[in-house]
Scaffold this motif. Sequence first.
Motif, PDB file in Angstrom:
ATOM      1  N   ASP A 175      46.492  31.346  33.722  1.00  0.00           N
ATOM      2  CA  ASP A 175      47.947  31.237  33.569  1.00  0.00           C
ATOM      3  C   ASP A 175      48.331  30.949  32.120  1.00  0.00           C
ATOM      4  O   ASP A 175      49.303  31.502  31.599  1.00  0.00           O
ATOM      5  N   ALA A 176      47.566  30.061  31.472  1.00  0.00           N
ATOM      6  CA  ALA A 176      47.868  29.712  30.082  1.00  0.00           C
ATOM      7  C   ALA A 176      47.755  30.937  29.184  1.00  0.00           C
ATOM      8  O   ALA A 176      48.616  31.177  28.324  1.00  0.00           O
ATOM      9  N   LEU A 177      46.695  31.713  29.367  1.00  0.00           N
ATOM     10  CA  LEU A 177      46.508  32.917  28.559  1.00  0.00           C
ATOM     11  C   LEU A 177      47.580  33.960  28.873  1.00  0.00           C
ATOM     12  O   LEU A 177      48.117  34.613  27.962  1.00  0.00           O
ATOM     13  N   LEU A 178      47.907  34.096  30.161  1.00  0.00           N
ATOM     14  CA  LEU A 178      48.880  35.109  30.577  1.00  0.00           C
ATOM     15  C   LEU A 178      50.276  34.801  30.041  1.00  0.00           C
ATOM     16  O   LEU A 178      50.931  35.659  29.426  1.00  0.00           O
ATOM     17  N   VAL A 179      50.742  33.569  30.260  1.00  0.00           N
ATOM     18  CA  VAL A 179      52.093  33.200  29.831  1.00  0.00           C
ATOM     19  C   VAL A 179      52.209  33.230  28.307  1.00  0.00           C
ATOM     20  O   VAL A 179      53.214  33.698  27.757  1.00  0.00           O
ATOM     21  N   SER A 180      51.171  32.767  27.601  1.00  0.00           N
ATOM     22  CA  SER A 180      51.202  32.797  26.130  1.00  0.00           C
ATOM     23  C   SER A 180      51.263  34.234  25.614  1.00  0.00           C
ATOM     24  O   SER A 180      51.998  34.524  24.658  1.00  0.00           O
ATOM     25  N   SER A 181      50.507  35.122  26.250  1.00  0.00           N
ATOM     26  CA  SER A 181      50.518  36.527  25.830  1.00  0.00           C
ATOM     27  C   SER A 181      51.876  37.170  26.083  1.00  0.00           C
ATOM     28  O   SER A 181      52.408  37.893  25.226  1.00  0.00           O
ATOM     29  N   ILE A 182      52.445  36.913  27.265  1.00  0.00           N
ATOM     30  CA  ILE A 182      53.767  37.467  27.582  1.00  0.00           C
ATOM     31  C   ILE A 182      54.801  36.935  26.604  1.00  0.00           C
ATOM     32  O   ILE A 182      55.675  37.672  26.126  1.00  0.00           O
ATOM     33  N   ASN A 183      54.698  35.654  26.283  1.00  0.00           N
ATOM     34  CA  ASN A 183      55.635  35.040  25.339  1.00  0.00           C
ATOM     35  C   ASN A 183      55.572  35.730  23.981  1.00  0.00           C
ATOM     36  O   ASN A 183      56.603  36.069  23.384  1.00  0.00           O
ATOM     37  N   PHE A 184      54.358  35.946  23.479  1.00  0.00           N
ATOM     38  CA  PHE A 184      54.208  36.585  22.171  1.00  0.00           C
ATOM     39  C   PHE A 184      54.701  38.029  22.195  1.00  0.00           C
ATOM     40  O   PHE A 184      55.414  38.470  21.285  1.00  0.00           O
ATOM     41  N   MET A 185      54.340  38.767  23.232  1.00  0.00           N
ATOM     42  CA  MET A 185      54.773  40.157  23.319  1.00  0.00           C
ATOM     43  C   MET A 185      56.290  40.258  23.446  1.00  0.00           C
ATOM     44  O   MET A 185      56.904  41.205  22.936  1.00  0.00           O
TER      45      MET A 185
END
Length: 689
Positions: free
Chosen positions: A311-321
């Motif tokens: 979840d941490a990796l997913l949400v951080s990636s979505i945030n950056f994109m």
Amino acid sequence: MMEKPALDSNEERSWLEEGQSETQLSAVPGSDRAEPDGGDRPAWDSKIQYVLAQVGFSVGLGNVWRFPYLCHQNGGGAFMLLYIFLLLIVGVPLFFMELAAGQSIRQGSIGVWKHISPKLVGIGYSSCVVCFYVALYYNVIIAWSLFYLGNSFQYPLPWHQCPTDVTINETVKECASSSPTPYFWFRKALNITNSIDETGEFNPIMTGCLLAAWAIVSLAMIKGIKSSARVMYFSSVFPYVVLFIFLIRGLLLDGAIDGITYMFYPKLEIWGNVQVWRQAATQVFFALGLGYGSVIAYSSYNPVNNNCHRDALLVSSINFMTSVLASLVVFVVLGFRAKTIALDCVAENLGILNVMASNGSNQHWWPWFNFTDPKSVSIPEYRQWFSEYGSMVGPKITDCNLEEEMNKGVEGTGLAFIAFTEVMALFPASPFWSTLFFLMLLNLGMSTMFGTMQGILTPLMDNFSLLGRHRTLLTVFSCALGFVIGLLFTQRSGNYFVTMFDDYSATLPLVIVVIFETISVAWVYGTDRFLDDIEVMLKWRPPVVYKYLWKYVCLLAMIGLLAASLLRMVFKSPTYTAWNQTSASEMTLKYPGWALAMIVLLIVFASLPVPVGYVHSTLKNRGALSAPPQEGPGQEVHRELYTKCSSTDQAPSSEGEHSRIVFLPVGNEQYQLLSQQEEEEEEEEDTRV
């Protein structure tokens, strides 16, 4: 990593006495909690619902109007690379830490840090105070979006052209001296004063919009995550639909490629600038919503075996994109705006040359292109002629520099309510595009507001049983209180207070909160113990690199950010941008003494719970130790100490004992009661809190 064999089901059930839930990681019956059992705690209906809630909270207005500006001002692609670097070594580890803490302890921010050590309970209260600060001014921005949304249903848009003063039948002077969009924003929407010292009366329209904004938040959250999560399906997804629509439309505009080129052109020399590192770290910090307690609150409603690392990796990636997507949209629109302004400049100057030619003037510096047809003249052609003969043509003929227009970076309200509104007024079917844009801002703001309010309500309901039993009343009261205090921002000088709160009320307190959070996990509780708990939840152990990132890299980065922010406040006196009605222009002013005192009080009040909680807990412990032991039924039942034993050890029988149990249920480990001698030896050896 191979998993250890689980306990036999009969053995496991023997340790879960008195009906305590197997999913409850830490339960102390008798503590002041609204939900003593994990089974009574609300839960997300699905994983997608939870991810949308986390994305909705972390992706906010800052992704649209703050990140593109920082990228624009600090080297374009070079700043983006720096941002990714800090996101990976600081942002993701801290985000993962908050997710794991909330999910394992299943409490809000107050309960999580109180569980690690009662002396750290102030961290949670500080998070609640900062969340309340942010909610106060964030909902004002939502109110502004509602006002512009309501004004978008007319053609032409009211900010398309300057109004006429009917008394003298001329264009309003303030608007003529600036342009229609700043005039509409500062005069029609805000009716702003010249400085923060001039308070002015309340703005009735904005007061009504603020009431509507708080009413929407209250209705969406009145049933807790069950009601707000349903709204998230729309409020979290709709902004992406609008951003893609704007990107496709923007790429078809003249000047879009110029804007994108300007955005991504790397200027690597900025990596040597300390302030750029500070700004990048601050943006990472706020983009993920660290320290608010909302991340912890949302994750506390997860099942205990949820993969919070993914979840941490997913949400951080979505945030950056999302930040990159928003930057593309902003720069194609600003590229179109800059080119439109530059072409208008060329047309205006060629018109002056036409007038000079019609008067019979004939100079050797006449342009070689057809200046009677401005549309046939490109900006590079005009600039080449001006660079050769500009010094001879006189002051009326000016340069028209596309890059200079792009350099006029705009952020925050200036980007949303001035630059974007100006561009949308130029679009065909402008009311449609304006409605889409402000609906997007409204949904971005609302999804972040839901998370911010959850960061306030969840810890309070978890730790105070009375509030937990009256969830609806607490939600309505909090929103009503927010509206009453928010009236500060609806007076004519309210925009200056929004700027003050945005710049100073949250930054330093949140950094302080995250520093203490990191110390709590890495040094008080211990990274090895924390990783052990995560291994129990996930059934695999996260990489050991997190241990060193939490203990050293993240902690030092946060301390460095705090020091840089404090030094900047000390050596650069706080200022704000004011609108001067006479000159119809913006000007930078210093805050008066009373405003500086207000800034200091905001920071101190938000940071104070941390030391107060520590002192209160210390004094309470000393009082308990000095008090003589009492006999009888009123005697205090002290917490038993347990130590891990292997799954092959037989658990001692405790059927006849009445004890207050604190336990961590794991499939492969048990806890046995220490003897008095072993307990004393354990206390001497264990230096952890």
